[in-house]
Motif scaffolding. Structure first.
Motif, PDB file in Angstrom:
ATOM      1  N   LYS A   8       1.675  -8.414 -16.186  1.00 26.25           N
ATOM      2  CA  LYS A   8       0.882  -7.402 -15.478  1.00 26.25           C
ATOM      3  C   LYS A   8      -0.198  -8.128 -14.706  1.00 26.25           C
ATOM      4  CE  LYS A   8       2.670  -3.640 -16.733  1.00 26.25           C
ATOM      5  NZ  LYS A   8       3.331  -2.928 -15.687  1.00 26.25           N
ATOM      6  N   ARG A   9      -0.766  -7.440 -13.736  1.00 20.37           N
ATOM      7  CA  ARG A   9      -1.966  -7.974 -13.116  1.00 20.37           C
ATOM      8  C   ARG A   9      -3.072  -7.901 -14.150  1.00 20.37           C
ATOM      9  NH1 ARG A   9      -3.667  -8.709  -7.883  1.00 20.37           N
ATOM     10  NH2 ARG A   9      -5.912  -8.597  -7.494  1.00 20.37           N
TER      11      ARG A   9
ATOM     12  N   ARG B 200      -6.845  -2.817 -15.912  1.00 17.15           N
ATOM     13  CA  ARG B 200      -5.678  -2.690 -15.034  1.00 17.15           C
ATOM     14  C   ARG B 200      -4.338  -2.960 -15.695  1.00 17.15           C
ATOM     15  NH1 ARG B 200      -9.016  -5.240 -13.189  1.00 17.15           N
ATOM     16  NH2 ARG B 200      -9.159  -4.829 -10.982  1.00 17.15           N
ATOM     17  N   CYS B 201      -4.291  -3.653 -16.822  1.00 16.84           N
ATOM     18  CA  CYS B 201      -2.989  -4.051 -17.349  1.00 16.84           C
ATOM     19  C   CYS B 201      -2.454  -3.064 -18.382  1.00 16.84           C
ATOM     20  CB  CYS B 201      -3.063  -5.454 -17.938  1.00 16.84           C
ATOM     21  SG  CYS B 201      -4.024  -5.549 -19.456  1.00 16.84           S
TER      22      CYS B 201
ATOM     23  N   GLU C  90       5.981   3.160 -17.300  1.00 15.37           N
ATOM     24  CA  GLU C  90       5.160   2.796 -16.144  1.00 15.37           C
ATOM     25  C   GLU C  90       5.066   1.279 -16.051  1.00 15.37           C
ATOM     26  OE1 GLU C  90       1.548   5.291 -14.564  1.00 15.37           O
ATOM     27  OE2 GLU C  90       0.776   3.597 -15.696  1.00 15.37           O
ATOM     28  N   LEU C  91       6.197   0.621 -16.220  1.00 10.90           N
ATOM     29  CA  LEU C  91       6.193  -0.835 -16.170  1.00 10.90           C
ATOM     30  C   LEU C  91       6.300  -1.311 -14.725  1.00 10.90           C
ATOM     31  CD1 LEU C  91       8.544  -1.582 -19.166  1.00 10.90           C
ATOM     32  CD2 LEU C  91       6.062  -1.608 -19.131  1.00 10.90           C
TER      33      LEU C  91
ATOM     34  N   LYS D 132       1.684   6.360   3.206  1.00 11.61           N
ATOM     35  CA  LYS D 132       1.454   6.355   1.763  1.00 11.61           C
ATOM     36  C   LYS D 132       0.747   7.620   1.268  1.00 11.61           C
ATOM     37  CE  LYS D 132       2.149   2.584  -0.347  1.00 11.61           C
ATOM     38  NZ  LYS D 132       3.343   2.234  -1.125  1.00 11.61           N
TER      39      LYS D 132
ATOM     40  N   THR E 199      -3.370  -2.635  -9.493  1.00 14.53           N
ATOM     41  CA  THR E 199      -2.328  -3.105 -10.402  1.00 14.53           C
ATOM     42  C   THR E 199      -1.247  -3.904  -9.677  1.00 14.53           C
ATOM     43  OG1 THR E 199      -1.282  -0.951 -10.117  1.00 14.53           O
ATOM     44  CG2 THR E 199      -2.562  -1.275 -12.121  1.00 14.53           C
ATOM     45  N   LEU E 200      -1.500  -4.268  -8.430  1.00 19.98           N
ATOM     46  CA  LEU E 200      -0.509  -5.004  -7.643  1.00 19.98           C
ATOM     47  C   LEU E 200      -0.305  -6.389  -8.230  1.00 19.98           C
ATOM     48  CD1 LEU E 200       1.283  -5.143  -5.096  1.00 19.98           C
ATOM     49  CD2 LEU E 200      -0.703  -6.048  -3.886  1.00 19.98           C
ATOM     50  N   GLU E 201       0.936  -6.682  -8.598  1.00 14.72           N
ATOM     51  CA  GLU E 201       1.219  -7.976  -9.211  1.00 14.72           C
ATOM     52  C   GLU E 201       1.560  -9.011  -8.136  1.00 14.72           C
ATOM     53  OE1 GLU E 201       4.199  -6.973 -12.139  1.00 14.72           O
ATOM     54  OE2 GLU E 201       2.895  -5.407 -12.920  1.00 14.72           O
TER      55      GLU E 201
ATOM     56  N   PRO F  36       3.177  -1.361 -10.513  1.00 12.04           N
ATOM     57  CA  PRO F  36       3.608  -0.281 -11.411  1.00 12.04           C
ATOM     58  C   PRO F  36       3.007   1.076 -11.029  1.00 12.04           C
ATOM     59  CG  PRO F  36       2.142  -1.829 -12.543  1.00 12.04           C
ATOM     60  CD  PRO F  36       2.444  -2.424 -11.208  1.00 12.04           C
ATOM     61  N   ARG F  37       1.904   1.071 -10.309  1.00  6.60           N
ATOM     62  CA  ARG F  37       1.316   2.348  -9.883  1.00  6.60           C
ATOM     63  C   ARG F  37       1.174   2.360  -8.360  1.00  6.60           C
ATOM     64  NH1 ARG F  37      -1.557   2.018 -15.140  1.00  6.60           N
ATOM     65  NH2 ARG F  37      -3.476   1.158 -14.297  1.00  6.60           N
ATOM     66  N   ASP F  38       2.311   2.147  -7.713  1.00  4.48           N
ATOM     67  CA  ASP F  38       2.315   2.105  -6.258  1.00  4.48           C
ATOM     68  C   ASP F  38       2.096   3.490  -5.666  1.00  4.48           C
ATOM     69  OD1 ASP F  38       2.683   0.832  -3.732  1.00  4.48           O
ATOM     70  OD2 ASP F  38       4.662   1.755  -3.631  1.00  4.48           O
TER      71      ASP F  38
ATOM     72  N   ARG G 129      -1.294   6.667  -9.766  1.00  5.47           N
ATOM     73  CA  ARG G 129      -2.693   6.256  -9.955  1.00  5.47           C
ATOM     74  C   ARG G 129      -3.530   7.442 -10.405  1.00  5.47           C
ATOM     75  NH1 ARG G 129      -1.360   3.551  -5.105  1.00  5.47           N
ATOM     76  NH2 ARG G 129      -2.556   4.937  -3.756  1.00  5.47           N
TER      77      ARG G 129
END
Lengths: 310, 320, 398
Positions: free
Chosen positions: A272-273, A283-284, A309-310, B67, C325-327, C333-335, C340
């Motif tokens: 995760k971030r 955030r993770c 929600e992965l 978006k 949460t952008l990896e 995961p929450r795009d 969100r």
């Protein structure tokens, strides 16, 4: 105070918040970083060796500048750390040296984002910041007496290497050990130095595969999930541990299901971030679980309990 | 006013019933009758929730930008006032929304209320605002009430509105208003312009010192279409500092101003969205005034026009 | 009960400010009421029920520096000092140099606690109300104070988790003097989340405005000490009655727009429900609700460097930020905006409760008041916190 690598969730956690005075006397608060109890401050470490694993992956062997800390540094296989360059930020990586290695701590970094590019620019002798260990490792104690199947793809090997080394060092505690490692091409296989040893050992099965035929490659060809089904490990008394790119994990989990592995016997690690690494910054999370402290290791049974929600 | 409201409902009902749109965006009453909020209507039988009044200040074009639609490929019906339509035109000029997926209901607008002006007249919470002709009655939760003329509580930009009628619509409801004659107005700048540059800096520093970087101004801005990958947040490159202090806040707002220049018609959505009431209009309106005076450009007037920063004429004169 | 005659308020604040920094709601020149540092002459604004932002910033500042560092380039024209000179200079700024590293590609000095903005334990050890860094937040509301109680768990190591020295260094020297709400707003819902307009959770001293002054009740020892101020006198019977009546009146004026029971379970059951998408349509995905909230606490950590001098710092962040949460891989995961949106409410009423055994919402209603499109948390909880079967059918599913 040296870091003991304690897990952040004790058996009977205090259901109150703490005060400074309690922290000062050491109320068993796990901490990463400075001994002063500030989990945000990195320990300064020096890069002692850089290994170019693949064209875009480097392993960094670092030594804490504080010799006492280096001597006392302990972690559980599967735990992670924040490795960073001051000025570029930090990111989470698995600690992939053996827990018994006293002279350095190893992280493997694939060049991808801002921090990893910064790390790839460093040379031996340069300073990095380290906050480690963090999170929950693999329950290697619980696994004693069981057969182990490690299933890894590409950079995913970094998350399992410490665990593999640990179980090989305690070989007598475990049943059969199988290592299935695959990458897109032979050039993308990390830890060639380990692979040579694993393949030469008689007390483990090491299966190395690449996705497609490649000039000069005489080894096995095939995607990891398919090779896994060919190997067909028996689920009885066996733990399957898998890590790799999301698509590989997805198909591997399906293969394990077909091989009738119960969810409790399947482990993986989540990515995760992360920022704080200590379960605060937010955030993770996946549901109420924070990957940085409750993970990154989860059994499939635990994952099934989490929101999708992965 | 009510006939316009009926016409909006009718248009929404037809668009939904015929399957032309997946959902229809208009305005409805907020949690008290002192406010209107955006309404998203999915079924023809829900169209009676839609209202039209001088409380309907939201620029709904925001919900068309990338978006925002959910699902992303939705066909959307949307209400636009005069200034709202200019933001839509600005997006259309640059191909930033797909006109085929839109059904645009245009509404001539004689001005919307600045709720902040009404709130400032009371200590208690204003929970009800009624209209009768040009008379506005506001009541508070404790029952205090005051009456005033509509013109006294309109947004300052509404007074000399240059484009009260939509510049683009698939269907026009309500009576067309007389088009403005003469030059566009840029009210509220005189005091600022009279200051010397040190005093201007000081004024902006004071204004931006309270910014909390919530991104309401950017996200609510209908023409700030790369809001989800905003350079103000980017770490690669890291152009704008993430520290919340006067210097970085000022840069943050300047970046927004420059990025929407040429698309921004000063609809004021950012100004109204700001939770700490930073006078954002100062920046944007001033920029638009400069663009008008230097290049004769006004954003979003004509779908077929090219945006100012995509054209260059050899006789463009910058400054004196 | 003690009583503070109206005319004594400024005297009390002056006395408090002798021993601590006092923060109180006051009007800015643009009319916005915010918590500001009180100085003699500052008019405390209590008529407006809630300051624009909750006072969390006094304890959890929006930007906080963790450490500073400096790179020395091997170019004398750009950076003429030797490492030793630079070290002396940095130490002169109050930092402790912990590493000097002449190495192959760079020379790095690490300095902790740059600028004195980050407190260390030494700053707070044994410090009580009178003393360095002590603060009094005056005129916050019971819901604001509850926000602190909720953040205390997160930053205070509740459940065996990590202890945040920055937050706690300020929190432990902060005294909360709350003023009970006389006139709740239409957006108030403290009672629905287990609070009260005269609640005392995390409060040190509770004042209640009545005719002629304030009834004063100490809740903690710190609050008790404030009552030593000479301007307080014993409350008369009718004043005590007036206080009780004010509490009862306010209690009645707060609506309880939803039932808490079952919300957590229903949020879990409704996780995949399409209504999240409907509710989120109006959301513009900014962070206003989280930044005005007394209990939202998420943050980001950044490094920034200018000309070789850098700092690592944290600043508020929020789960509506698309990049939150952008990896690195590009996966998010929450795009979706709706994902969100769902996270904020689930965090407050499901995730946090599961971890900390209480709620992450005190019902102040600021998120409703200041949301640019007036997203209503009450409506969200009423809808998504209800059993799926009781929800009105959604268009596509008919």
């Amino acid at each position: 105070m040296p870091n003991t690598g304690d897990m952040p969730v004790p058996e009977s956690p205090a259901k109150t918040r703490l005060t400074f005075s309690e922290v000062q006397v050491g109320a068993g608060i796990p901490r990463a970083g400075k001994a002063a109890g500030n989990p945000y401050l990195p320990e300064i470490a020096t890069i002692v060796e850089i290994i170019q694993e693949t064209p875009n992956i480097k392993s960094f062997r670092v030594r804490f500048d504080d010799d006492l800390l280096q001597a006392a540094f302990a972690f559980k296989p599967g735990q992670v750390g924040q490795l960073g360059v001051l000025g570029m930020g930090e990111a989470t990586f698995a600690i992939n040296s053996s827990p018994s290695e006293r002279s350095y701590v190893q992280f493997s970094v694939m060049q991808a984002g801002e921090v990893t590019i910064g790390l790839h620019c460093l040379n031996e002798g340069d300073k990095v910041g380290v906050r480690a260990p963090m999170g929950r490792g693999f329950p290697v104690e619980e696994w004693k007496g069981r057969n182990l199947v490690y299933i890894m793809g590409g950079i995913g090997a970094a998350a399992l290497r410490a665990t593999i080394l640990y179980t090989l060092e305690h070989r007598e505690d475990y049943g059969s050990i199988t290592i299935l490692y695959g990458a897109r091409t032979p050039v993308d296989l990390t830890y060639q130095y380990d692979i040579a040893e694993w393949e030469s050992r008689r007390d483990i099965d090491a299966v190395i595969t690449v996705d497609a035929p490649f000039p000069g490659w005489e080894g096995r060809v095939g995607m990891v999930p398919m090779v896994l089904e060919e190997l067909a490990p028996k689920p009885e008394n066996t733990i399957a541990v898998c890590c790799g790119p999301p698509i590989m994990i997805k198909f591997t989990l399906q293969a394990l299901q077909r091989l009738e592995f119960p969810n409790e016997q399947v482990y993986t690690t989540l990515e995760k971030r992360m920022k704080c690494g200590i379960g605060i910054c937010g955030r993770c999370n996946v549901g109420s679980k924070y990957v940085c402290v409750d993970g990154p290791v989860f059994s499939l049974a635990e994952l099934k309990e989490l929101p999708d929600e992965l | 006013m009510s006939s316009t409201q009926d016409a909006i409902r009718e248009a929404a009902k037809n668009a939904l019933a015929s399957g032309r749109v997946d959902y229809f965006i208009g305005w409805t009453q907020g949690h008290t009758p002192s406010e209107a909020i955006p309404a998203f209507i999915r079924r023809p039988e829900e169209v009676d929730r839609l209202i039209w009044s001088p409380l309907c200040h939201h620029n709904l074009v925001t919900f068309l930008k990338r978006k925002m639609p959910d699902p992303p490929e939705s066909r959307i019906g949307v209400c636009v006032k005069g200034c709202d339509s200019r933001t839509l035109v600005a997006l259309l000029q640059e191909g930033l929304v797909d006109r085929e997926r839109l059904y645009v209901v245009g509404i001539p607008c004689a001005g919307v209320i600045d709720k902040r002006l009404v709130d400032a007249l009371f200590t208690d919470e204003v929970t009800e605002i009624d209209f009768e002709g040009d008379l506005v009655t506001a009541r508070t939760r404790m029952g205090e009430s005051k009456e005033f003329a509509l013109a006294d509580v309109l947004l300052d930009q509404c007074g000399g509105c240059y484009s009260p009628n939509p510049r683009y619509a698939d269907e026009l409801v309500g009576d067309t208003l007389p088009e403005s004659q003469g030059k566009p107005q840029f009210p509220g700048l005189e005091e600022f312009e009279a200051l010397d540059s040190a005093a201007k800096d000081a004024l902006l520093a004071e204004a931006f010192s309270t910014c909390i970087r919530c991104f309401a101004c950017i996200n609510v801005c209908p023409v700030c279409y790369c809001w989800d990958q905003c350079v103000n947040r980017s770490r690669r490159p890291a152009l704008v500092g993430q520290k919340v202090d006067t210097k970085e806040n000022t840069l943050f707002q300047m970046v927004h101003m420059f990025h929407v220049a040429g698309r921004c018609p000063s609809c004021g959505a950012c100004d109204r969205a700001c939770p700490v009431q930073i006078p954002l209009y100062l920046l944007h309106r001033k920029m638009n005034k400069e663009l008008y005076e230097m290049l004769g450009f006004m954003a979003g007037m004509d779908v077929d026009e090219k945006p100012v920063f995509q054209t260059f004429r050899i006789d463009d004169v910058l400054g004196e | 009960m003690r009583f503070l005659p109206e005319g004594e308020l400024a005297g009390l604040l002056a006395a408090l400010s002798q021993e601590a920094e006092v923060w109180a709601p006051a009007r800015r020149p643009n009319g916005v009421v915010e918590f500001q540092k009180w100085e003699p002459g500052t008019a405390v604004e209590l008529a407006v029920l809630l300051a624009r932002q909750a006072p969390k910033e006094m304890v959890f500042p929006q930007t906080e520096t963790y450490l500073g560092y400096r790179y020395l380039m091997a170019c004398p024209a750009v950076r003429p000092e030797t490492p030793e000179e630079a070290k002396l200079e940095l130490e002169g700024e109050g930092g402790e140099v912990v590493a000097v590293s002449p190495s192959v590609s760079h020379q790095l000095l690490v300095v902790e606690d740059v600028g004195g903005s980050s407190p260390t334990r030494a700053d707070v050890a044994g410090v009580e109300l009178p003393g360095t860094g002590a603060r009094v937040i005056f005129g916050l509301r019971p819901c604001d104070a509850r926000g602190f109680a909720q953040m205390d768990n997160v930053f205070g190591g509740y459940g065996g988790f990590y202890f945040d020295p920055y937050y706690n260094a300020r929190r432990e020297v902060t005294t909360l003097v709350a003023v009970a709400c006389a006139n709740p707003r239409s957006t108030c819902f403290c009672r629905a989340v287990g609070g009260s307009p005269s609640g005392t959770e995390a409060v040190d001293l509770l004042l209640t405005e009545v005719d002629g002054g304030f009834g004063a009740e100490a809740v903690s020892e710190r609050g008790q000490r404030i009552l030593d101020y000479a301007g307080f006198r014993e409350a008369r019977a009718e004043e005590e009655q007036a206080v009780a009546a004010a509490h009862a009146r306010a209690e009645e004026a707060v609506e309880a727009p939803f039932e808490l029971e079952g919300v957590r379970e229903n949020l879990r059951a409704n996780f995949e429900d399409a209504r999240w998408h409907d509710l989120a349509l109006r959301c513009i995905s900014c962070g206003t609700c989280t930044y005005v909230c007394p209990s939202c606490y998420c943050f980001n950590i950044n490094d920034e460097m200018v000309e070789g001098r850098g700092e690592r710092f944290r600043c508020w962040d929020n789960c509506f930020n698309p990049g939150y949460t952008l990896e690195t891989s590009g996966h998010n995961p929450r795009d979706a905006k709706a994902a969100r949106f769902r996270n904020r409410f689930s965090h407050k009423f499901w995730y946090y409760p599961e971890k900390y055994d209480s709620l992450l919402c005190s019902g102040c209603g600021r998120c409703i008041m200041h949301c640019p499109t007036r997203i209503d948390i009450r409506e969200v909880i009423r809808t998504m916190g209800a059993p799926a079967a009781e929800l009105p059918a959604r268009a596509e599913e008919e």
